[in-house]
Design a protein around this motif. Structure first.
Motif, PDB file in Angstrom:
ATOM      1  N   HIS A 100       0.557  -1.367   0.006  1.00 30.66           N
ATOM      2  CA  HIS A 100       0.000  -0.003   0.161  1.00 30.66           C
ATOM      3  C   HIS A 100       0.225   1.177  -0.311  1.00 30.66           C
ATOM      4  CE1 HIS A 100      -3.181  -3.080   1.355  1.00 30.66           C
ATOM      5  NE2 HIS A 100      -3.415  -1.880   1.374  1.00 30.66           N
ATOM      6  N   VAL A 101       0.476   2.297  -0.427  1.00 30.07           N
ATOM      7  CA  VAL A 101       0.962   3.812  -0.380  1.00 30.07           C
ATOM      8  C   VAL A 101       0.167   4.722   0.771  1.00 30.07           C
ATOM      9  CG1 VAL A 101       1.792   5.657  -1.208  1.00 30.07           C
ATOM     10  CG2 VAL A 101       1.908   3.683  -2.538  1.00 30.07           C
ATOM     11  N   LEU A 102       0.858   4.992   1.693  1.00 25.16           N
ATOM     12  CA  LEU A 102      -0.146   5.884   2.315  1.00 25.16           C
ATOM     13  C   LEU A 102       0.962   7.589   2.486  1.00 25.16           C
ATOM     14  CD1 LEU A 102      -1.682   6.471   5.323  1.00 25.16           C
ATOM     15  CD2 LEU A 102       0.476   6.047   6.244  1.00 25.16           C
ATOM     16  N   THR A 103      -0.092   8.338   2.056  1.00 25.27           N
ATOM     17  CA  THR A 103       0.148   9.948   1.829  1.00 25.27           C
ATOM     18  C   THR A 103      -0.067  10.651   2.939  1.00 25.27           C
ATOM     19  OG1 THR A 103      -1.589  10.406   0.076  1.00 25.27           O
ATOM     20  CG2 THR A 103       0.267   9.292  -0.494  1.00 25.27           C
ATOM     21  N   ILE A 104       1.065  11.829   2.971  1.00 29.31           N
ATOM     22  CA  ILE A 104       0.161  12.525   4.313  1.00 29.31           C
ATOM     23  C   ILE A 104       1.057  14.233   4.064  1.00 29.31           C
ATOM     24  CG2 ILE A 104       0.268  12.937   7.270  1.00 29.31           C
ATOM     25  CD1 ILE A 104       0.970   9.594   7.231  1.00 29.31           C
ATOM     26  N   ALA A 105      -0.733  15.485   4.330  1.00 24.05           N
ATOM     27  CA  ALA A 105      -0.115  16.317   4.897  1.00 24.05           C
ATOM     28  C   ALA A 105      -0.840  16.997   5.494  1.00 24.05           C
ATOM     29  CB  ALA A 105      -0.561  16.614   3.215  1.00 24.05           C
ATOM     30  N   CYS A 106       0.244  17.608   6.611  1.00 22.53           N
ATOM     31  CA  CYS A 106      -0.560  18.046   7.777  1.00 22.53           C
ATOM     32  C   CYS A 106       0.434  19.244   8.094  1.00 22.53           C
ATOM     33  CB  CYS A 106      -0.783  17.245   9.046  1.00 22.53           C
ATOM     34  SG  CYS A 106       1.155  16.360   9.711  1.00 22.53           S
ATOM     35  N   PRO A 107      -0.233  20.283   9.088  1.00 23.77           N
ATOM     36  CA  PRO A 107       0.424  20.983   9.978  1.00 23.77           C
ATOM     37  C   PRO A 107       1.905  19.996  10.619  1.00 23.77           C
ATOM     38  CG  PRO A 107      -1.977  21.485  10.608  1.00 23.77           C
ATOM     39  CD  PRO A 107      -1.577  19.946   9.771  1.00 23.77           C
ATOM     40  N   GLU A 108       2.888  20.777  10.701  1.00 22.81           N
ATOM     41  CA  GLU A 108       4.260  20.878  11.053  1.00 22.81           C
ATOM     42  C   GLU A 108       4.146  20.413  13.165  1.00 22.81           C
ATOM     43  OE1 GLU A 108       8.690  20.290   9.849  1.00 22.81           O
ATOM     44  OE2 GLU A 108       7.758  22.010  10.163  1.00 22.81           O
ATOM     45  N   ARG A 109       4.258  19.009  13.226  1.00 29.05           N
ATOM     46  CA  ARG A 109       4.790  19.087  14.875  1.00 29.05           C
ATOM     47  C   ARG A 109       5.451  17.960  15.466  1.00 29.05           C
ATOM     48  NH1 ARG A 109      -0.957  17.046  16.739  1.00 29.05           N
ATOM     49  NH2 ARG A 109      -0.152  15.601  18.248  1.00 29.05           N
ATOM     50  N   THR A 110       5.472  17.515  16.638  1.00 28.09           N
ATOM     51  CA  THR A 110       6.378  16.769  16.717  1.00 28.09           C
ATOM     52  C   THR A 110       5.795  15.244  17.182  1.00 28.09           C
ATOM     53  OG1 THR A 110       8.042  18.265  18.074  1.00 28.09           O
ATOM     54  CG2 THR A 110       8.516  16.292  19.244  1.00 28.09           C
ATOM     55  N   GLY A 111       6.380  14.494  17.067  1.00 30.15           N
ATOM     56  CA  GLY A 111       6.024  13.138  16.581  1.00 30.15           C
ATOM     57  C   GLY A 111       5.208  12.984  15.082  1.00 30.15           C
ATOM     58  N   HIS A 156       6.622   9.173  14.293  1.00 29.76           N
ATOM     59  CA  HIS A 156       6.929   7.691  15.634  1.00 29.76           C
ATOM     60  C   HIS A 156       5.490   7.414  15.427  1.00 29.76           C
ATOM     61  CE1 HIS A 156       6.124   6.841  19.436  1.00 29.76           C
ATOM     62  NE2 HIS A 156       7.807   5.901  19.555  1.00 29.76           N
ATOM     63  N   ALA A 157       4.105   8.392  15.487  1.00 23.97           N
ATOM     64  CA  ALA A 157       3.004   8.159  15.429  1.00 23.97           C
ATOM     65  C   ALA A 157       3.214   7.105  13.919  1.00 23.97           C
ATOM     66  CB  ALA A 157       1.788   9.246  15.483  1.00 23.97           C
ATOM     67  N   VAL A 158       3.603   7.300  12.961  1.00 29.92           N
ATOM     68  CA  VAL A 158       2.748   6.944  12.044  1.00 29.92           C
ATOM     69  C   VAL A 158       3.315   5.605  12.001  1.00 29.92           C
ATOM     70  CG1 VAL A 158       2.966   6.941   9.283  1.00 29.92           C
ATOM     71  CG2 VAL A 158       2.503   8.677  10.156  1.00 29.92           C
ATOM     72  N   THR A 159       4.771   5.349  12.035  1.00 32.80           N
ATOM     73  CA  THR A 159       5.394   4.251  11.777  1.00 32.80           C
ATOM     74  C   THR A 159       5.065   3.360  13.288  1.00 32.80           C
ATOM     75  OG1 THR A 159       7.146   5.164  13.043  1.00 32.80           O
ATOM     76  CG2 THR A 159       7.412   5.458  10.685  1.00 32.80           C
ATOM     77  N   GLY A 160       4.450   3.988  14.466  1.00 30.77           N
ATOM     78  CA  GLY A 160       4.738   2.659  15.246  1.00 30.77           C
ATOM     79  C   GLY A 160       3.002   2.949  15.447  1.00 30.77           C
ATOM     80  N   GLY A 205       5.676  25.876   8.100  1.00 29.83           N
ATOM     81  CA  GLY A 205       5.126  24.709   9.321  1.00 29.83           C
ATOM     82  C   GLY A 205       3.628  24.045   8.714  1.00 29.83           C
ATOM     83  N   GLN A 206       4.933  23.375   7.764  1.00 26.00           N
ATOM     84  CA  GLN A 206       3.896  22.019   6.679  1.00 26.00           C
ATOM     85  C   GLN A 206       5.008  20.766   6.938  1.00 26.00           C
ATOM     86  OE1 GLN A 206       0.495  21.703   5.457  1.00 26.00           O
ATOM     87  NE2 GLN A 206      -0.115  23.300   6.704  1.00 26.00           N
ATOM     88  N   PHE A 207       4.369  20.081   6.864  1.00 30.16           N
ATOM     89  CA  PHE A 207       4.769  18.471   6.790  1.00 30.16           C
ATOM     90  C   PHE A 207       3.878  17.365   5.506  1.00 30.16           C
ATOM     91  CE2 PHE A 207       5.336  13.808   8.494  1.00 30.16           C
ATOM     92  CZ  PHE A 207       7.003  13.870   8.354  1.00 30.16           C
ATOM     93  N   PHE A 208       5.172  16.371   4.920  1.00 33.31           N
ATOM     94  CA  PHE A 208       4.252  15.677   4.004  1.00 33.31           C
ATOM     95  C   PHE A 208       5.444  14.437   4.088  1.00 33.31           C
ATOM     96  CE2 PHE A 208       4.831  20.056   2.995  1.00 33.31           C
ATOM     97  CZ  PHE A 208       3.416  20.493   2.353  1.00 33.31           C
ATOM     98  N   MET A 209       4.675  13.702   3.871  1.00 31.88           N
ATOM     99  CA  MET A 209       5.363  11.300   4.006  1.00 31.88           C
ATOM    100  C   MET A 209       4.646  11.701   3.083  1.00 31.88           C
ATOM    101  SD  MET A 209       5.568  10.605   7.669  1.00 31.88           S
ATOM    102  CE  MET A 209       6.123   8.798   8.181  1.00 31.88           C
ATOM    103  N   ARG A 210       5.151  10.597   2.495  1.00 36.18           N
ATOM    104  CA  ARG A 210       4.893   9.011   1.948  1.00 36.18           C
ATOM    105  C   ARG A 210       5.658   8.168   1.670  1.00 36.18           C
ATOM    106  NH1 ARG A 210       5.784   5.622  -3.009  1.00 36.18           N
ATOM    107  NH2 ARG A 210       4.506   5.774  -4.644  1.00 36.18           N
TER     108      ARG A 210
END
Length: 288
Positions: A9-20, A23-27, A48-53
């Motif tokens: 599967h492919v998970l994509t995420i865009a959200c406000p940047e913050r600590t953790g 860790h939360a996603v991989t957990g 202030g944005q975070f992006f992850m695939r």
């Protein structure tokens, strides 16, 4: 189902940047019994944005995708995430628009046929009939939608009708030489990719290679970008360049530019459909 069969599967995420976030996603993925096979991320501190695939793999199971989506929902809400979770290789439903020049259309159809692009081309729409045979050879329905100043509203209404009929997820302007209205551009924001036969932001509008020749450029290129209401001003996804010199005529520049146009556009379509492109404000983040 066979528990030894693995699915990705492919998970994509865009959200406000913050600590953790990581860790939360991989957990959660660990809890789901998923292995991470690819992870790309970018934190834009200025915005202030975070992006992850994330590419994940694990044993097949009945209802796996929906269960993962349900389990991820609470985490996504907590972090204010705009997210998608799709089986790897899921094909996007695509409509291609073209005018007289066929090289980008031909390249996309060929790559789709070979499986190099994760797309299903549902229709080709053109304001000319020149490429009907090419589309039909690829077993793709062809629709002739002529456009004049007087018929433009009706033509755009017909286009929206076709987009709805085929449940289109992405519109690709493969050298479609008509300017979309502001209203249509707004409706298709983030869902339409255009190839501009020049290295934007230079040489916008008509005959960019001739403009480039007038300036004596030493590099020509092409730019694939999302369409918005500003002509040739949409967020850039992919660019390709080629060295040239004073011996090139305007016609030589046009010929040299064809390969850059095909490659820039196919890259943009591929990255968009693989969930690698994140659009925000007037910029893109491409995680590849």
């Amino acid at each position: 189902m066979d528990p030894e069969v693995e699915v990705e599967h492919v998970l994509t995420i865009a959200c406000p940047e913050r600590t953790g976030i990581v860790h939360a996603v991989t957990g959660l993925l660990l809890k789901e019994g998923r292995d991470i096979v690819e992870l790309k991320q970018f934190g834009d501190h200025r915005a202030g944005q975070f992006f992850m695939r994330v590419g994940v793999a694990g044993p097949e199971a009945e209802g796996l995708t929906e269960r993962m989506r349900s389990d991820f929902g609470a985490l996504a809400a907590d972090y204010q995430m705009d997210w998608t979770l799709t089986p790897k290789g899921t094909k996007k439903r695509v409509l291609i628009m073209v005018s007289k020049f066929d090289h980008c259309l031909n390249d996309l159809l060929h790559r789709a046929r070979l499986g190099e692009l994760p797309i299903e081309v549902l229709a080709v729409v053109s304001n000319h009939t020149d490429h009907q045979g090419l589309a039909e050879w690829h077993n793709v329905p062809f629709f002739h939608v002529p456009v004049t100043a007087d018929t433009k509203p009706a033509a755009e209404a017909r286009l929206l009708e076709l987009i709805g009929k085929f449940d289109v997820e992405l519109v690709v302007l493969a050298r479609y030489m008509q300017v979309l209205s502001d209203e249509l551009s707004r409706q298709l924001t983030g869902k339409t990719i255009n190839i501009h036969h020049s290295f934007l932001p230079s040489f916008k509008g008509a005959k960019p290679y001739h403009q480039a020749w007038d300036r004596g450029v030493k590099t020509v290129g092409a730019t694939a970008h999302y369409v918005n209401a500003e002509l040739d001003e949409g967020p850039i996804i992919s660019q390709q360049v080629q060295d040239v010199d004073h011996t090139y005529s305007p016609e030589d520049l046009v010929a040299a530019g064809r390969d850059t146009e095909c490659k820039a556009l196919s890259n943009a379509v591929k990255w968009h459909c693989e969930g690698r492109v994140f659009l925000y404000n007037n910029r893109t983040v491409v995680l590849r």
